[in-house]
Design a protein around this motif. Sequence first.
Motif, short mmCIF file in Angstrom:
data_model
loop_
_atom_site.label_atom_id
_atom_site.label_comp_id
_atom_site.label_asym_id
_atom_site.label_seq_id
_atom_site.Cartn_x
_atom_site.Cartn_y
_atom_site.Cartn_z
N PHE A 97 18.85 5.92 -28.57
CA PHE A 97 17.84 6.16 -27.89
C PHE A 97 17.70 7.63 -26.98
O PHE A 97 16.97 8.33 -26.84
N SER A 98 18.97 7.49 -26.19
CA SER A 98 19.21 8.45 -25.22
C SER A 98 19.35 10.06 -26.23
O SER A 98 19.14 11.02 -25.46
N ARG A 99 19.26 9.99 -27.39
CA ARG A 99 19.46 11.34 -28.19
C ARG A 99 18.09 11.69 -28.77
O ARG A 99 18.16 12.82 -29.41
N LEU A 100 17.01 10.92 -28.30
CA LEU A 100 15.89 11.71 -28.49
C LEU A 100 15.30 12.85 -27.76
O LEU A 100 15.79 12.97 -26.53
N THR A 101 15.16 13.68 -28.67
CA THR A 101 14.76 15.14 -27.82
C THR A 101 13.33 14.87 -27.11
O THR A 101 12.63 13.89 -27.12
N ALA A 102 13.13 15.73 -26.12
CA ALA A 102 11.99 15.64 -25.24
C ALA A 102 10.70 15.69 -26.07
O ALA A 102 9.79 14.81 -25.72
N LEU A 103 10.57 16.52 -27.01
CA LEU A 103 9.64 16.17 -27.98
C LEU A 103 9.43 15.11 -28.65
O LEU A 103 8.24 14.50 -28.84
N ARG A 129 16.79 14.48 -24.47
CA ARG A 129 18.31 14.36 -24.78
C ARG A 129 19.00 15.34 -23.64
O ARG A 129 18.57 16.35 -23.39
N ASN A 130 20.24 14.92 -23.06
CA ASN A 130 20.75 15.42 -21.98
C ASN A 130 20.03 15.71 -20.81
O ASN A 130 20.47 16.50 -20.13
N ARG A 131 19.04 14.98 -20.67
CA ARG A 131 17.97 15.18 -19.64
C ARG A 131 17.71 16.55 -19.60
O ARG A 131 17.70 17.02 -18.20
N ASN A 132 17.35 17.20 -20.41
CA ASN A 132 17.11 18.75 -20.25
C ASN A 132 15.61 19.25 -20.15
O ASN A 132 15.39 20.39 -20.15
N ALA A 133 14.62 18.21 -20.05
CA ALA A 133 13.23 18.37 -19.72
C ALA A 133 13.00 18.15 -18.34
O ALA A 133 13.54 17.01 -18.02
#
Length: 311
Positions: A97-103, A129-133
């Motif tokens: 689940f953590s690897r879902l992209t923001a999109l 993913r990686n809390r990048n958004a």
Amino acid sequence: MEAIQDIFEFTTSNRTAITIGTFDGVHIGHRKILERLINNAKSTGTKSLVLTFFPHPRMVLQKDANIKLLNTLEEKEQILKEIGLDYLIVHPFTQKFSRLTALEFVRDVLANQLKVKNVVIGYDHRFGRNRNANINDLKLYGETYDFDVEEIPAQEISDVSVSSTKIRAALNEGDIETANSYLGYPYLLTGHIVKGKGIGKKMGFPTANLQIKEAYKLIPQNGVYIAQSELAGKTVYGMMNIGFNPTVSGTQQSIEIHFFGVDQDLYGQKLQLRLLKKIRNEKKFDSLEKLIAQLEQDKITSLAYLENGTP
């Protein structure tokens, strides 16, 4: 309030107003966001929904199995139900689940599955993913997927100046009153009553021994506390000890409460304690007689606090 255990088990014909977070403690800072969410839902004709996760993301991403939480899942659900939400989703947090992209998170979870119309979120929220958004990205996605984003500004959150970290620190120091002021309610300990050694009964202070199954639940600093509970629909009070019972050579931490004016068998019952005040540290006494004398004083101190509001 309807509680759902997985995002993909949620179905609704209504659009939703959503907020997202761990909400550990559901403290007074969280409540500003939740009140805004509920008001937003009422004004837009949507349903209010909190999306939270378990295990705590730190347990999964940082392998932090030692993190202690302010609420069990049951306690969190109880508190959120009292606030007046329509839906609570507790989604299993996994590496996948953590690897879902923001999109993917916005399109597949928020828009398609949860039918979001409004998102109420703190200014510093990060996701994907990686809390990048961040919240600016969320607003851009909202234009594409037809939802609005209501931002809780930094000023509003800093005005409260409360965090789950501060509450944990207060509890670890035995400062129940500060913790309770931040929480907005008395700190809860929930479990079942199990048989103890019967030592308290022999000393004239029979106790109920509380066993909490959730290893992640934060237990406050060892010591003697004033606590409150409900038995058979009646509010009762007592003095509670957290610790190792060093005077009688205890080896395991226990949580025991002596209720004032209660004479009934509580074994096997579910019990929820609300902690009100710490009155002293745990101490090893030279004899049982000295321990009993201290317990008598603890009772006097507790009853005076309950009667007057001060120990």
